[in-house]
Design a protein around this motif. Structure first.
Motif: not given
Length: 306
Positions: A72-79, A135-151
């Motif tokens: 819940r405190n993490l945003g993950f963007l795979p390759e 699409k990559r920008k959408v994926a990055i935005a997805r990693s931020l929707v939960n406002d994580p401290d760790v990316l």
């Protein structure tokens, strides 16, 4: 913020990561670099709780990496980040915000802010009709929707054109300035060099260098002095405008060239100091750039993970 102790991951008889130990401070941009098959992606997936270690411990934001509350405190963007292509960008991000139990009004504000900052237009267009950069920008935005401290970003600009790549790198810098802790992997070592506070270099599953870029340069690199004279010295190369260039490794050698030039009735007209780039050091300690790595070794890693 992140602590990794003696991490080892095996897939059958293949060792993808072998005894890695490192830590990442809060608010730091931490680079993980290496050729294909070095263990970078396995390391990042382990941090994200997607791969279970064979041995060792991983802690992210004070919790074990396999703790659902950590995510819940993490945003993950795979390759490679497949998206739901029948959805629009807005509906896709709203869906993920709902999975994180983000209130609708807060989610709407975060989604709008993220897409504004990423300069993503056509937010009601089907994702399947978008370009790879969009699409990559959408994926990055997805990693931020939960406002994580760790990316954790694995090759965030992979396969993108130079303009979009630079935009995403600049956006990553902005996130760091906001205090996010970012673990960042990229094949383009210039990007790593430009934004990372510290770096680990991996090869064959092991960490072979670590530290700030200055620390890595001091330990594994060497400064070159390019000395230009107005008379030709031994081993000097023509440098145009009746100048000659000699390359040496220390100031004693520079003074020796100055004396040689004076003995021939000439002088040193310019001295330029050149520090090794991260790519120069990588070539020296790993023997290849990330792009030159063995595809066979990469394929074995991917097959093992699958």
């Amino acid at each position: 913020m992140i602590t990794v102790e003696d991490l080892r991951k095996e897939y059958g008889g293949f060792v993808a990561v072998d005894g890695s130990t490192f830590s990442v401070d809060s608010g730091e941009v931490f680079g993980v670099v290496g050729p294909n098959g070095a263990g970078k992606t396995t390391t990042l997936k382990t941090l994200a709780g997607l791969v279970e270690p064979t041995s060792g411990t991983v802690s992210v934001a004070g919790r074990a990496a396999d703790d659902p509350e950590m995510r819940r405190n993490l945003g993950f963007l795979p390759e490679e980040s497949p998206l739901y292509e029948e959805m629009t960008a807005n509906s896709y991000l709203e869906f993920f915000a709902d999975l994180y139990d983000v209130p609708d009004d807060v989610a709407a504000e975060r989604i709008t802010e993220a897409l504004d900052r990423l300069d993503l237009e056509h937010r009601e267009r089907r994702i399947g009709d978008m370009s790879k950069g969009m699409k990559r920008k959408v994926a990055i935005a997805r990693s931020l929707v939960n406002d994580p401290d760790v990316l954790i970003y694995d090759e965030p600009a992979s396969g993108l054109d130079p303009l979009t790549t630079n935009y995403i790198i600049e956006f990553t810098e902005q996130l760091a300035e906001q205090g996010k802790t970012i673990v960042f992997s990229a094949h383009n070592l210039y990007h790593v060099e430009s934004i990372c506070d510290r770096v680990i270099v991996m090869n064959h599953g092991e960490i072979i260098a670590r530290g700030t870029l200055d620390e890595i340069r001091r330990e594994h690199g060497s400064t070159e002095y390019h000395v230009y004279t107005d008379v030709e010295l031994d081993a000097a190369e023509p440098a145009g405008d009746e100048r000659y260039e000699s390359v040496v490794g220390d100031m004693d050698a520079v003074e020796a060239l100055r004396s040689q030039a004076a003995a021939l009735g000439g002088s040193v007209v310019d001295i330029q100091t050149r520090d090794p780039s991260l790519e120069d050091i990588f070539l020296d300690i790993a023997g290849e750039t990330p792009e030159q790595a063995s595809e066979g070794e990469r394929d074995r890693t991917v097959e093992a993970e699958t």
